[in-house]
Design an enzyme around this catalytic site. Structure first.
Site, PDB file in Angstrom:
ATOM      1  N   GLN A 182      -4.208  -2.351 -39.491  1.00 34.45           N
ATOM      2  CA  GLN A 182      -3.338  -2.990 -40.478  1.00 34.45           C
ATOM      3  C   GLN A 182      -1.935  -3.240 -39.916  1.00 34.45           C
ATOM      4  O   GLN A 182      -0.976  -3.369 -40.668  1.00 34.45           O
ATOM      5  CB  GLN A 182      -3.242  -2.134 -41.746  1.00 34.45           C
ATOM      6  CG  GLN A 182      -4.556  -2.050 -42.517  1.00 34.45           C
ATOM      7  CD  GLN A 182      -4.380  -1.327 -43.842  1.00 34.45           C
ATOM      8  OE1 GLN A 182      -3.875  -1.871 -44.820  1.00 34.45           O
ATOM      9  NE2 GLN A 182      -4.804  -0.067 -43.867  1.00 34.45           N
ATOM     10  N   GLU A 228       3.031   5.329 -41.978  1.00 31.10           N
ATOM     11  CA  GLU A 228       2.918   3.919 -41.557  1.00 31.10           C
ATOM     12  C   GLU A 228       3.263   3.758 -40.073  1.00 31.10           C
ATOM     13  O   GLU A 228       4.015   2.863 -39.677  1.00 31.10           O
ATOM     14  CB  GLU A 228       3.836   3.019 -42.401  1.00 31.10           C
ATOM     15  CG  GLU A 228       3.580   3.064 -43.898  1.00 31.10           C
ATOM     16  CD  GLU A 228       2.332   2.298 -44.324  1.00 31.10           C
ATOM     17  OE1 GLU A 228       1.550   1.884 -43.440  1.00 31.10           O
ATOM     18  OE2 GLU A 228       2.127   2.136 -45.541  1.00 31.10           O
TER      19      GLU A 228
END
Length: 692
Positions: A241, A211
């Site tokens: 994202q 991430e």
């Protein structure tokens, strides 16, 4: 290594990459975690010792699942991999080396949580002799965090800086560190202490990051230092994202990493989640962002799928009817409630959909949150209204007698309750008789006067919509939230503004005097809350914000309230940077859908008690696929109804009835005598559809 055979070409390319800096741009649903864990397993199988591999992620759950996967792939010796959250990794460093910082810490220090931190801030305010009523402890703690992490250069007020210094002194004197310190102090060690820096630069042969798009400035600096020597930095993330800017995530870290390390890229764009019409819409939307470190186009082997349905309604209520009708049809088509998510931009927008789901008897859950009417600020406001309406309601009085803070301790409130019980009167009446220290007594008398002032104001009112502004002003509740200066405070203020819409509609729904309408409205709210709590079916529609469902997927997604100024929000319209983050939020929404996607908006919407014209969000236009699908016509349903001719209904006053016709928002319903034919708003809370 049979698991290598399960990887697609791009995933395999990333996993067997020979070393050096690599940025794996992993689009939504492209197997990011599988690729990262396969990389760790591959390194171990290639002879890298597990304890020389560091992998960092953001949640304990993700770290635990990744370690379990690697152990499954390579055996129990993979337990030695350093697989931690960023904060847990920082804790490992500090347990070993914190005594080398010039602050007097020992390795036996204690980590405090957020509530502990607020308590210390509160104590420091008192120790400094400041008036505690002049500060929001939560807002101050937030400011201290921003300052410590260099997201704020200086304090605006000197007393805030004094409180910060007192807070830091208290932590160090008592061998305490907070969550910010778990990142700040390791960075300080790596930056200022050559021995510690080189120890960890030489300790790991490979550093992997999950991430990566969510990393902040401090986390990136730590990673950069750790990777400077061996340069075996393997980062996985999707800049498209990146939606946590408000938490400090730095979108520019992706570009910075590529620049600092001259990193190679591998793009994962084979999606295993969604059909291609959904992915094409996502690709088309995100292409409107100019600042993209890496471009990609998601594709899948799941076929074209069903066309996206773009739907316009005349009003906000008709939008909710449309969604309800579609859900009912999907259930008839053998989908389950669990397959369905309704996504909203902020929590305050959930109320209308909650009301409609409850009215229709559709089981639902507020994902990652709580029901609109169960939120603290809503319950607080309603408690004030109930006490003004009836001062004998001790239960509600106890809830708000010290909200906002009035220097009333639990002991004082208990004495008040005891005095009321002794005299056989309400706590409100007992305020005049209870014996307390001067400050506490004065606080109670001030509270009593606030209630009297509100009652006097209510007595002059004719309409329910007049309540909220004067309630928030006289109680000081909105001022309290403004002092908090945090993302959640803004949500809470928006929720209170949305409560204004509830009462504004109440003026349309209910008849009688002001207090008669108010009592009907309060009863209806109580019923809604009870209904929400009693829903026990396991399969439920998910009602959630986009941030709450990042990383999840659903067969059916409704993206609702897609209006300019709401999504994207007003703030984003003033900043290209914020607008691009809003577009990334919309991209996350689209890519949650596996099979069917609905995108809806309304031409008229009640916003914070006022009816406003709604204009379609630019994200609707930007994701439209008409040019790619000339044969597919986008159909707009002009009017949606929750009631239809022939439906059987139950009315709280008139009893059972049958719908004769529905025109615009008015339902003509035949009830048994003596009531007969009635014309009612079909959205009226007193009406509920029932089975024949």
């Amino acid at each position: 290594m049979n698991w290598l055979a399960t990887l697609n070409e791009s995933q395999l390319k990333a996993v067997i990459h020979p070393g050096g800096p690599l940025f794996v741009v992993a689009g939504a649903g492209t197997g990011k975690t599988r690729t990262l864990t396969a990389k760790i397993a591959y390194l171990i199988m290639q002879g890298i010792k597990p304890n020389r591999i560091l992998a960092v992620t953001f949640t304990n759950k993700a770290a635990r699942e990744m370690k379990e996967r690697v152990i499954d792939m390579t055996g129990p010796h993979a337990m030695d991999v350093w697989l931690y959250t960023f904060h847990a990794f920082g804790l490992q460093i500090l347990r070993r080396h914190i005594s080398e910082l010039p602050y007097g810490y020992r390795s036996s220090f204690t980590v405090i949580d957020e509530d502990d931190g607020k308590k210390i801030v509160s104590d420091v305010i008192k120790d400094l002799g400041f008036d505690s009523k002049m500060f929001s402890v939560k807002a101050l703690k937030n400011l201290i965090s921003l300052f410590k992490s260099n997201r704020m250069e200086e304090f605006e007020r000197s007393d805030e800086e004094k409180i910060y210094k007192g807070y830091q002194t208290y932590l160090r004197e008592n061998q305490l560190i907070d969550f910010d310190d778990l990142l700040i102090y390791p960075l300080e060690l790596f930056t200022d202490n050559k021995e510690v820096r080189e120890l960890y630069q030489n300790r790991f042969d490979h550093v992997l990051v999950d991430e990566f798009q969510d990393t902040d400035v401090i986390q990136y600096k730590i990673l950069r230092i750790l990777g400077l020597k061996h340069k075996n930095l393997f980062v996985v993330g999707d800049p498209d994202q990146s939606i946590y800017g408000f938490r400090g995530a730095n979108y520019n870290n992706s570009n910075q990493f590529i620049k600092d390390f001259n990193a190679e890229e591998v793009i994962l764009d084979k999606n295993y989640r969604s059909t291609n019409l959904i992915l094409n819409a996502a690709n088309k939307l995100i292409a409107n962002n100019f600042n993209r470190p890496s471009e990609k186009n998601l594709e899948s082997d799941l076929g074209q799928g069903m066309p996206i349905i773009y739907n316009k309604e005349q009003s906000d209520y008709q939008e909710t009817f449309y969604v309800i009708n579609q859900i009912n049809q999907l259930i008839r088509d053998n989908y389950q409630y669990d397959d369905i998510a309704i996504l909203i931009r902020n929590n305050a927008l959930s109320r209308l959909f909650e009301d409609a789901l409850i009215k229709e008897g559709i089981p639902y859950v507020i994902y990652g949150g709580i029901s609109f009417y169960q939120r603290k600020e809503i319950k607080d406001a309603l408690a004030y209204i109930r006490v003004v309406n009836d001062t004998s309601q001790d239960f509600y009085l106890k809830r708000i007698i010290n909200v906002p803070k009035r220097s009333l301790g639990l002991v004082s409130i208990q004495k008040l309750e005891d005095k009321a019980r002794e005299l056989g009167i309400s706590m409100f009446e007992a305020i005049d008789y209870v014996d307390l220290r001067t400050q506490a007594k004065q606080s109670l008398l001030t509270f009593k006067q606030i209630i009297f002032d509100l009652r006097e104001a209510f007595d002059e009112m004719e309409d329910l919509y007049q309540m909220m502004p004067i309630l928030m002003s006289k109680t000081g509740y909105m001022d309290m939230l403004k002092l908090e200066d945090s993302e959640s405070a803004e949500d809470r203020m928006n929720n209170l503004k949305e409560l204004q819409s509830v009462f504004t509609r109440g003026d349309v729904y209910y008849e009688g005097s002001f207090y008669e309408k108010l009592n009907q409205q309060l009863d209806q709210i109580a019923l809604y809350s009870d209904l929400d709590q009693e829903t026990t079916e396991e399969s439920r529609v998910k009602l959630a914000t986009y941030h709450q469902v990042k990383g999840l997927e659903f067969k059916i997604v409704f993206m609702v309230v897609l209006e300019e100024g709401i999504f994207p929000n007003d703030r984003a319209l003033m900043s290209t940077y914020e607008l691009e983050e809003e577009r990334r939020v919309a991209y996350v929404g689209i890519t949650r859908a596996k099979e069917r996607l609905y995108m809806t908006y309304a031409e008229k919407r009640m916003v914070y008690g006022q009816m406003k014209m709604g204009y379609p969000s630019r994200f609707l236009k930007e994701s439209r696929l008409i040019s790619e699908l000339p044969s597919q016509k986008v159909t707009y349903v002009k009017e949606s109804h929750i009631l239809n001719t022939g439906d059987h209904v139950d009315h709280q006053v008139f009893g059972r009835g049958v719908v004769v016709s529905v025109d615009k928002e008015i339902a003509t319903i035949a009830f048994a005598m003596p009531h007969g034919i009635k014309n009612l708003l079909e959205s009226h809370p007193s009406i509920k559809k029932v089975k024949k």
